[in-house]
Design a protein around this motif. Sequence first.
Motif, PDB file in Angstrom:
ATOM      1  N   PHE A 243       1.124  -1.441   0.146  1.00  8.99           N
ATOM      2  CA  PHE A 243       0.002   0.256   0.157  1.00  8.99           C
ATOM      3  C   PHE A 243       0.839   1.185   0.104  1.00  8.99           C
ATOM      4  O   PHE A 243       1.534   1.602   0.903  1.00  8.99           O
ATOM      5  CB  PHE A 243      -0.966  -0.012   1.587  1.00  8.99           C
ATOM      6  CG  PHE A 243      -1.796   0.943   1.662  1.00  8.99           C
ATOM      7  CD1 PHE A 243      -3.098   1.016   0.461  1.00  8.99           C
ATOM      8  CD2 PHE A 243      -2.252   2.023   2.015  1.00  8.99           C
ATOM      9  CE1 PHE A 243      -3.657   1.869   0.222  1.00  8.99           C
ATOM     10  CE2 PHE A 243      -3.128   2.501   2.416  1.00  8.99           C
ATOM     11  CZ  PHE A 243      -4.007   2.899   1.607  1.00  8.99           C
TER      12      PHE A 243
ATOM     13  N   HIS B 120      -2.952  -0.846   4.462  1.00  6.48           N
ATOM     14  CA  HIS B 120      -3.706  -0.207   4.154  1.00  6.48           C
ATOM     15  C   HIS B 120      -4.957   0.495   5.429  1.00  6.48           C
ATOM     16  O   HIS B 120      -5.701   0.164   6.575  1.00  6.48           O
ATOM     17  CB  HIS B 120      -4.780  -1.405   3.466  1.00  6.48           C
ATOM     18  CG  HIS B 120      -6.542  -0.145   2.936  1.00  6.48           C
ATOM     19  ND1 HIS B 120      -7.409  -0.418   3.553  1.00  6.48           N
ATOM     20  CD2 HIS B 120      -6.983   0.383   1.376  1.00  6.48           C
ATOM     21  CE1 HIS B 120      -8.319   0.389   2.955  1.00  6.48           C
ATOM     22  NE2 HIS B 120      -7.713   0.544   2.067  1.00  6.48           N
TER      23      HIS B 120
ATOM     24  N   GLU C 100      -6.240   6.146   1.747  1.00  5.09           N
ATOM     25  CA  GLU C 100      -6.677   5.856   0.237  1.00  5.09           C
ATOM     26  C   GLU C 100      -7.535   7.164   0.047  1.00  5.09           C
ATOM     27  O   GLU C 100      -7.525   7.363  -1.549  1.00  5.09           O
ATOM     28  CB  GLU C 100      -8.145   4.305   0.990  1.00  5.09           C
ATOM     29  CG  GLU C 100      -8.538   4.149  -0.820  1.00  5.09           C
ATOM     30  CD  GLU C 100      -9.337   2.651  -0.980  1.00  5.09           C
ATOM     31  OE1 GLU C 100      -9.023   2.424  -1.853  1.00  5.09           O
ATOM     32  OE2 GLU C 100      -9.244   2.739   0.491  1.00  5.09           O
TER      33      GLU C 100
ATOM     34  N   ARG D  33      -2.340   3.308  -2.858  1.00  7.63           N
ATOM     35  CA  ARG D  33      -3.032   2.672  -3.952  1.00  7.63           C
ATOM     36  C   ARG D  33      -1.736   1.739  -3.779  1.00  7.63           C
ATOM     37  O   ARG D  33      -1.386   1.194  -2.915  1.00  7.63           O
ATOM     38  CB  ARG D  33      -3.651   3.434  -4.871  1.00  7.63           C
ATOM     39  CG  ARG D  33      -2.005   3.007  -5.535  1.00  7.63           C
ATOM     40  CD  ARG D  33      -2.241   2.789  -7.165  1.00  7.63           C
ATOM     41  NE  ARG D  33      -1.192   4.007  -8.337  1.00  7.63           N
ATOM     42  CZ  ARG D  33      -0.522   3.474  -9.267  1.00  7.63           C
ATOM     43  NH1 ARG D  33      -0.975   2.557  -8.950  1.00  7.63           N
ATOM     44  NH2 ARG D  33       0.733   3.813  -9.417  1.00  7.63           N
ATOM     45  N   MET D  34      -2.596   0.145  -3.751  1.00  2.00           N
ATOM     46  CA  MET D  34      -1.546  -1.051  -3.529  1.00  2.00           C
ATOM     47  C   MET D  34      -0.754  -1.085  -4.598  1.00  2.00           C
ATOM     48  O   MET D  34      -1.894  -0.931  -6.550  1.00  2.00           O
ATOM     49  CB  MET D  34      -2.979  -2.353  -3.340  1.00  2.00           C
ATOM     50  CG  MET D  34      -3.450  -2.669  -2.231  1.00  2.00           C
ATOM     51  SD  MET D  34      -2.032  -3.029  -1.002  1.00  2.00           S
ATOM     52  CE  MET D  34      -3.407  -3.103   0.156  1.00  2.00           C
TER      53      MET D  34
END
Length: 211
Positions: A61, A186, A191, A196-197
Amino acid sequence: MIFRLDERLLFPEPALAEEDGLLAVGGDLSTKRLLLAYQNGIFPWYSDDSPILWYSPHERFVLFPDELKVSKSMRQVLRSGKFTISMNKAFSDVIEACSVVERIGQDGTWITEDMKAAYKQLHAEDYAHSVEVWEQGSLVGGFYGVQVGHVFCGESMFSRVSNASKTALIWLCNSGLYKLIDCQVHTEHLESMGARMIPREEYMALLRGNG
């Protein structure tokens, strides 16, 4: 398979981590071992009642500074001048504050006394850094982490007043010091700011300066 570390300064291949990212158990928190871990996309995360646990998630993340999202209300906060920012002015105070902040869904803290001592030593050797947020001379927010080249591996943050930790993160993104901020775990909060991943392979390429 979870590997058990001994006194040798080495880690197994990170791609062999369990589904939850757990890779190895044991070892120590020496500066050399911690640096080797971060250079290979591995970080310690454990509590007082467990041995040292080392993680290497299959997805990371992360936040790319140029993808940072700042809300209209947050822009107003930044323009107001209510906060002042510093870097590496109060590392010990920041890590102590992070260790006692209450977090939803968590009992206690993973920032043990051994962890605090280890990261304070990393800071003394210029590998770990902190960003502090002040309001009228009082420390109200901030975070700390470990630098690996142009990647900042964030460890923990805290906020005593609304928007303080957000201010610290925005400052770091705008500082031009890093190409990537590794957020590790996360959160909806991060976010919403653009994190983001990405796959481990992409993360490792960025960590090694090939991305």
